[in-house]
Structures are given as C-alpha cells and as structure tokens.
Design a protein around this motif. Structure first.
Motif, PDB file in Angstrom:
ATOM      1  N   ALA A 269      51.683  -3.772  80.625  1.00 50.62           N
ATOM      2  CA  ALA A 269      52.790  -2.809  80.564  1.00 50.62           C
ATOM      3  C   ALA A 269      53.715  -2.950  81.769  1.00 50.62           C
ATOM      4  O   ALA A 269      54.125  -1.956  82.392  1.00 50.62           O
ATOM      5  N   ARG A 280      48.723   2.349  84.047  1.00 48.87           N
ATOM      6  CA  ARG A 280      48.667   0.968  83.580  1.00 48.87           C
ATOM      7  C   ARG A 280      47.356   0.313  83.999  1.00 48.87           C
ATOM      8  O   ARG A 280      46.632   0.803  84.850  1.00 48.87           O
ATOM      9  N   LEU A 337      48.846   1.684  77.747  1.00 51.14           N
ATOM     10  CA  LEU A 337      48.672   2.739  78.743  1.00 51.14           C
ATOM     11  C   LEU A 337      47.463   3.609  78.429  1.00 51.14           C
ATOM     12  O   LEU A 337      46.985   3.652  77.292  1.00 51.14           O
TER      13      LEU A 337
END
Length: 498
Positions: A269, A280, A337
C-alpha cells in the motif's frame, strides 16, 4: 325532572368526569429505556444480514428484522476515542478536545472528555433517567509516569468526570479480553476488580443483572434506564476468543472468508504511505486472524442475544430502544491495510440497527446518512428527554426520519483524520449515498485528492480524480462548504496552501 332521570343525569356527569380525569394517565406513554450497544471495531460488512462477510450473527440479524437497519451510518473519525467523544458530546473533535486516541502521550493536549461539556448522559439524568455504563470508555488521557517512556493507555475516570452515570462497570482501555479488569461504581483507583473470563461474556452477565435488578441496588426501579455497553471484542488481539466461536470458521480458506474484491494481502500500500493513520504492512494479521475476527463477532452476537432475552423475560423489550452500532470498522486486508482510521467503507461504514417495538415498525431498511454527532440529539428527541440539551451541538436531530419517515435527510457525512494536538491538521472528506471524496494534506503540505463512485465501484478500487467526473468539482465545493459551516480550522490551513 323526576328522581330517576335526575340520578341518571348525575351518573352520566360523574362517569364523564372520571373518564376525563383518568384518560391522561391511561394514554400517557411511559418514557422508553435505552440499551445502546457498540462493539469495538465491528464493520457494517460484518453483520450477517448484510450478506457481505460470511459471518454468523443470528441475534443481531433478528434484531434488525424487528427494527430498522440503517445502511449508511458513518464513523466520521474512525478511531476509538474521537468516536466516543462525538457520541457523548454531540460535537466534532475540534469542539470537544478529543482529537486522537486517549493515552498518556496526549495528556499534555488535554485530549480527554471535558467536565464542562454537557453530554448525552447528563441530559438523560436531568430528564429522570438512571444511567449506566459498562465496558470500555477510552475517553481519559492519564498523566505520564515521570522519567519513563511507557505509554499508558488504561485510565481511571473519577466520578466527577463520569457525567452523571451512576452505575459504572468500566475501564479506560486495554486489550486483555480473557482477563479483563474494571472499576466498579465508587471504587477508588487502587480498587480494581479482576475477572478471569472472556470480557463479552462477563459484561453480558453484569448487564443481565442490571436489567433484572434483583436487589434493586443496580438501578432505581422507579426510573427508566439508559445503559451504554461498549464491549471490546472484536477489537484485536484477535486470538483472544473462546474456541467454540472459532469452530464455524476453522476449516474455511482465506478466499472463503476474505470475499471482498479489494482484499490485497501482498501489497505494501505504498500509495498511502503519506497517511500516518493507515495501518500498512500488517496484512499477515488478516491471514492469521480473519477467522478469529469473525469468531469474536459471533461470540459477541451470542452475548447480545442473552441480554435481549433478559429484556424480554422482564417484560422490558417493548418499550426499550435497543441500538447496535460500532465506533469504527476494520480493514482486514482490504486495500492492503489493517485496522481503521481511513476513509474507505471498511473503516467508516458501521452498523446501525435500532429496535423500538412501540414506535418503529420492523423489517425497515433506510439509507440515511447518519453521522456520530447526530446520535445524541436524535435519540434524546426519540426518548422525549430534551430538557437541558445543549444548543451548540454539531449533530442534527433525525428522529422524525426514523420514527415517521419524514423530514430532511443529510446529503452527506464528513470524514476526519486529525493529528494529535493539531486541530487544523490532517485530511477531510465527504461521503454521500453515491460517492466518497477526500482531500489530504501530508506532513510536507502536499495536497492529494481521492474520488470514488461507490455505486459503480462499491469496493472503491479506482480513484477518479482528474478523469473528468463532474462529481469531483461538486463534491469539493460541498466539502469546503460543510467544513465552513462546522467552523473547521483545517479549512483556513487548506486555503492558505492554494
């Protein structure tokens, strides 16, 4: 007039008089009770009746069938303490001092529930309610320990800061679900009650006792009650859940559990590296614990079912408003996430179910954009408990929409990310029934924009900024207008960078 006619005439007058005198008592509706349940980190997709996550929640599903299911409830700042601050005060974070999660690092910013903020529970008590709080509070930033770098998260909340709650079975925040502890009623800070049982089960027992009130000591039986229950699961650590709840998910594969099209367990991410709130490089937790996350939801559902059954047994279910919602959702691998604190629907879209058999017809679904500050004025109006309610709330009374299907509905809900102690910092966004639009400002004052078509792109996979979508300009203008109305200090900062 003969005596017979006279006596008949007199009797009619007496009957009419008695009827007039007794009618108000017979027809006057008793104030409803309130049971407000908000499990921590429960996303709207994680409710079985929504047919998204493959999770088993029969009791919550049944409650939704008996009441109203609101599909667009938004956690405007999807983080524990800011949500709780907005819920209790009806005000946005920069108006109530709770700008970030409460802990000892934020003590210097006075990042706590303010004593002078006339709050939800204060108004309820003023209107004759017996108010109770069970579970996680997370609204007090404790002072740091001198000469130590330890961050203190759990906190004792003195009685004078509890805003009228007279039944208290609570703690600040900690995540030992199997060995919880509590401060009970008048207990001093050193008088902690330790429990060796899954917290959701134990708290359900406490609430059932509160409802049954056998000794008439937990609450005043002559008053209506308003009880808030903040159960910590399904907040991580995900593995702290009884094995029996894991059983339905144990043999399922990741692809059978993580069914959302935006799940990416391998990406770093990187495009979101500027966002300090985005969690992350932790998607290994989704691989290891999605079954435990769903198991905790199922376990909490069972405990909610026990509480609802106790309400029914005591004959209190018909005139008790039951709300089930959450402080924020859980990304669980979506967009690469974990956790919350970002504008995606997995984080900001929370359940909101309200059942009140005496006033709300069952089986209703509503796409009302319900923001957290709206909850306080809406429920207080529903309960007829508005005496002493502050006039400077950021929330709107939406009770007529819920009870009668009438009144103006909000066209949008705001999204916030704010850095600790800096009310003008961070990101701002807007969510409508069709789109999400966000403006971010990072630490280098770089401005970015994000636009998602939530109808044609429900998993928010494509950022349409710069692609000629007419909604881009409209939503930007609407966002800035709303921030101006709400007197957000971020707006001046943003405009200074243009």
């Amino acid at each position: 007039m003969n005596n017979t006619k006279y006596l008949y005439y007199l009797l009619c007058i007496v009957v009419a008089f008695v009827s007039c005198q007794s009618t108000p008592k017979e027809t006057k509706s008793k104030q409803p009770n309130l049971l407000f349940i908000f499990p921590d980190q429960l996303r709207n997709a994680g409710i079985g009746i929504n047919n998204q996550d493959p999770v088993y929640t029969p009791n919550i599903d049944q409650l939704a069938k008996e009441g109203m299911l609101i599909s667009n409830a938004v956690s405007n700042f999807p983080l524990c303490s800011p949500y709780r601050g907005m819920l209790m005060t009806g005000k946005l974070p920069y108006h109530n001092s709770v700008l970030s999660n409460a802990n000892s690092n934020r003590y210097k910013y006075n990042n706590s529930w303010q004593k002078e903020d006339v709050s939800f529970s204060d108004v309820l008590v003023k209107n004759g309610y017996d108010a109770g709080y069970v579970g996680k509070l997370h609204l007090t930033s404790p002072p740091p320990i001198p000469d130590k770098d330890t961050v203190i998260w759990d906190a004792y909340t003195p009685k004078e800061f509890r805003h009228g709650f007279n039944f208290w079975y609570s703690y600040g925040t900690f995540d030992q679900h199997n060995t919880p502890h509590y401060w009970v009623n008048d207990a001093k800070e050193s008088e902690v009650t330790y429990i060796n049982e899954w917290s959701a089960k134990h708290e359900a027992d406490v609430i059932i006792d509160y409802i049954k009130n056998p000794s008439e000591k937990t609450r005043n039986k002559d008053k209506p009650f308003a009880l808030f229950w903040s159960v910590n699961p399904p907040h991580p650590p995900y593995q702290y859940v009884p094995e029996k709840y894991v059983a339905p998910y144990k043999n399922k594969t990741l692809s059978e559990l993580l069914v959302r099209d935006n799940v990416d367990l391998e990406a770093a991410a990187e495009a979101l590296a500027f966002h300090k709130g985005a969690t992350r490089n932790h998607t290994h937790l989704a691989k290891e614990h999605v079954k435990n996350y769903f198991a905790m939801i199922t376990g909490v559902d069972e405990q909610i079912g026990r509480v609802l059954e106790a309400l029914k047994e005591q004959g209190l279910d018909k005139n008790t408003i039951v709300v089930i919602t959450s402080d924020h959702g859980e990304m669980m691998g979506s967009h690469g996430l974990m956790s919350k604190n970002i504008w995606y629907d997995e984080a900001i879209n929370v359940p909101f179910i309200v059942r009140w058999p005496e006033k709300i017809k069952g089986g209703q679904k509503n796409d009302l954009l319900l923001s957290v500050p709206d909850v306080m004025p809406t429920l207080l109006h529903m309960m007829g408990a508005t005496e002493g309610m502050p006039t400077d709330l950021d929330g709107t009374d939406l009770s007529s929409v819920i009870l009668e299907g009438k009144g103006n509905q909000p066209k949008a809900a705001l999204y916030y990310y704010i850095k600790e102690g800096q009310p003008a910092s961070g990101h701002r966004g807007i969510k409508t029934t069709t789109h999400t639009f966000v403006i971010t400002i990072d630490d280098d004052n770089t401005i970015r924009e994000f636009l998602y078509d939530n109808v044609n792109d429900p998993y928010q996979l494509k950022n349409e900024v710069g692609e000629g979508n007419v909604m881009e300009g409209k939503l930007r203008a609407e966002l800035l207008k709303m921030l101006g109305i709400k007197k957000d200090p971020w707006l001046n900062y943003y405009q200074s960078l243009q």
